[in-house]
Design an enzyme around this catalytic site. Structure first.
Site, short mmCIF file in Angstrom:
data_model
loop_
_atom_site.label_atom_id
_atom_site.label_comp_id
_atom_site.label_asym_id
_atom_site.label_seq_id
_atom_site.Cartn_x
_atom_site.Cartn_y
_atom_site.Cartn_z
N ARG A 240 0.86 -1.19 0.00
CA ARG A 240 0.00 0.00 0.00
C ARG A 240 0.90 1.23 0.00
O ARG A 240 1.43 1.61 1.04
CB ARG A 240 -0.90 -0.03 1.25
CG ARG A 240 -2.09 0.92 1.18
CD ARG A 240 -2.67 1.15 2.57
NE ARG A 240 -1.77 1.96 3.37
CZ ARG A 240 -1.69 1.90 4.70
NH1 ARG A 240 -2.44 1.09 5.41
NH2 ARG A 240 -0.83 2.68 5.35
N HIS A 244 -3.32 4.77 4.63
CA HIS A 244 -4.56 3.98 4.55
C HIS A 244 -5.67 4.76 3.84
O HIS A 244 -6.35 4.23 2.96
CB HIS A 244 -5.02 3.60 5.96
CG HIS A 244 -6.38 2.98 6.01
ND1 HIS A 244 -6.60 1.70 5.57
CD2 HIS A 244 -7.58 3.46 6.41
CE1 HIS A 244 -7.90 1.42 5.71
NE2 HIS A 244 -8.50 2.47 6.21
N TYR A 253 3.69 5.20 11.87
CA TYR A 253 3.93 3.76 12.05
C TYR A 253 4.81 3.11 10.99
O TYR A 253 5.05 1.91 11.05
CB TYR A 253 2.59 3.00 12.16
CG TYR A 253 1.65 3.21 10.97
CD1 TYR A 253 1.78 2.45 9.81
CD2 TYR A 253 0.64 4.17 11.02
CE1 TYR A 253 0.92 2.65 8.73
CE2 TYR A 253 -0.22 4.37 9.96
CZ TYR A 253 -0.08 3.60 8.81
OH TYR A 253 -0.93 3.81 7.76
#
Ligand SMILES: Cc1ncc(C[n+]2csc(CCOP(=O)(O)OP(=O)(O)O)c2C)c(N)n1
Ligand SMILES: [Mg+2]
Length: 327
Positions: A240, A244, A253
């Site tokens: 990805r 998100h 993160y």
């Protein structure tokens, strides 16, 4: 698999168009013109490869929110997508009522999903059962992220399809994150496909950054299902590339080095390289295609901006209706 030049070109075009459209959605969000975007950047090979393995408009699909490239490949237009991003009247999935990217499309037999992840899996099993009862030779493709394969609904749907040997292809797009959570905190096995042996269906893992690899895997699974041999679980591994969603800050993160490193396997760049290596397109032709994609995206934005918002009095239709409308 020996694929025709035309098929490869069509696949490349869908990947490119999806990428340019997706990139523009991020810009629109940062300009304050849309409220939300959830991106398929990095997923294009998995989705286009899968879509092209189907009989479009004949087979069924229960997609998930990252499936922009899948839906474009099944006939959704960039204009349709803009209506969804902008919540405008005429938007085909819900008339502008749903969150963007909660795709559905009647002409593609693509069924709407809910915001709770994994609900599309039992839907696919149910459609598969209907196909079997009607003795049709149709197949259902359902897609999902790897994190959502932790959900109870996912196990229930796959289990049911395996028991009854239903014509379903379960495609897991493993992009290495469920928002901020990596796969090793979602499952004790190495791949979602390893879960297949406990449920009694074939499971394979493929390189989800290579469109032709995914096409071949899904094509074989679709043919297997169409012949009445039951479901297959395919995990396509990818990355990805974006956060998100437009509301996520992925710097909290994961490192920038990790993201940059994974861009080396950017599926659109890999497909572009393939086009050059196989002499399917020259650099000049590829640049012209890119310009064409951007033009189509700009047209879609203009179209979306000019369309009206849905009438306020229609907000509850078809949630609460006086009479059933069949249109
Ligand atoms: C049942 C449920 N729990 C939590 C959420 C919030 N949520 C939305 S997307 C998402 C991550 C899903 O990750 P994955 O399945 O790997 O798909 P990806 O977004 O990475 O493509 C979560 C937790 C939700 N929508 N539904
Ligand atoms: Mg994921």
């Amino acid at each position: 698999m020996d694929l025709s030049s035309d098929l490869k070109k069509e696949m490349y075009w869908m990947m490119l168009l999806s990428r340019r459209l997706d990139e523009r959605a991020w810009v629109l969000h940062r300009q304050g013109k849309i409220a939300f975007h959830i991106s398929g950047i990095g997923h294009e090979a998995g989705q286009v490869g899968a879509a092209f393995a189907l009989r479009k408009g004949y087979d069924w699909v229960t997609p998930y929110y990252r499936d922009l490239a899948l839906m474009l490949s099944l006939g959704m237009t960039p204009r349709d997508f803009m209506l969804s991003l902008m919540g405008k009247s005429g938007e085909p999935s819900s008339g502008g009522r749903q969150m963007p990217s909660h795709f559905s499309m009647r002409s593609a037999n693509a069924v709407s999903h809910s915001a709770p992840v994994a609900t599309q899996t039992p839907h696919a099993a149910g459609i598969g059962l209907a196909i079997k009862m009607k003795k049709e030779d149709k197949v259902v493709l359902t897609t999902i992220g790897e994190g959502s394969t932790s959900q109870g609904e996912w196990y229930e749907g796959v289990n049911w399809a395996a028991i009854h040997r239903l014509p379903v292809v379960f495609l897991v797009q493993n992009n290495q994150y469920a928002i901020s959570v990596p796969p090793e905190l979602q499952m004790a096995v190495k791949s979602s496909a390893d879960k297949a042996c406990g449920l009694g269906l074939p499971g394979i893992t493929v390189d989800g950054t290579d469109v032709f690899t995914v096409y071949e895997a899904v094509y074989n699974a679709v043919e297997h299902a169409r012949k009445g041999n039951g479901p297959t679980l395919i995990e396509a591994r990818m990355y990805r590339i974006t956060p998100h969603s437009s509301d996520d800050d992925d710097r909290t993160y994961r490192t920038r080095e990790e993201v940059e490193d994974n861009k080396k396997r950017d599926p659109v760049t890999l497909a572009r390289d393939h086009m050059i290596q196989e002499n399917l397109y020259t650099e000049i032709e590829l640049n012209a295609l890119d310009a064409k994609a951007k033009e189509i995206v700009t047209d879609a934005v203009k179209y979306g901006e000019e369309m009206p918002f849905p009438a306020g009095e229609e907000a509850a239709y078809p949630v609460y209706i006086e009479e059933v409308r069949r249109d």
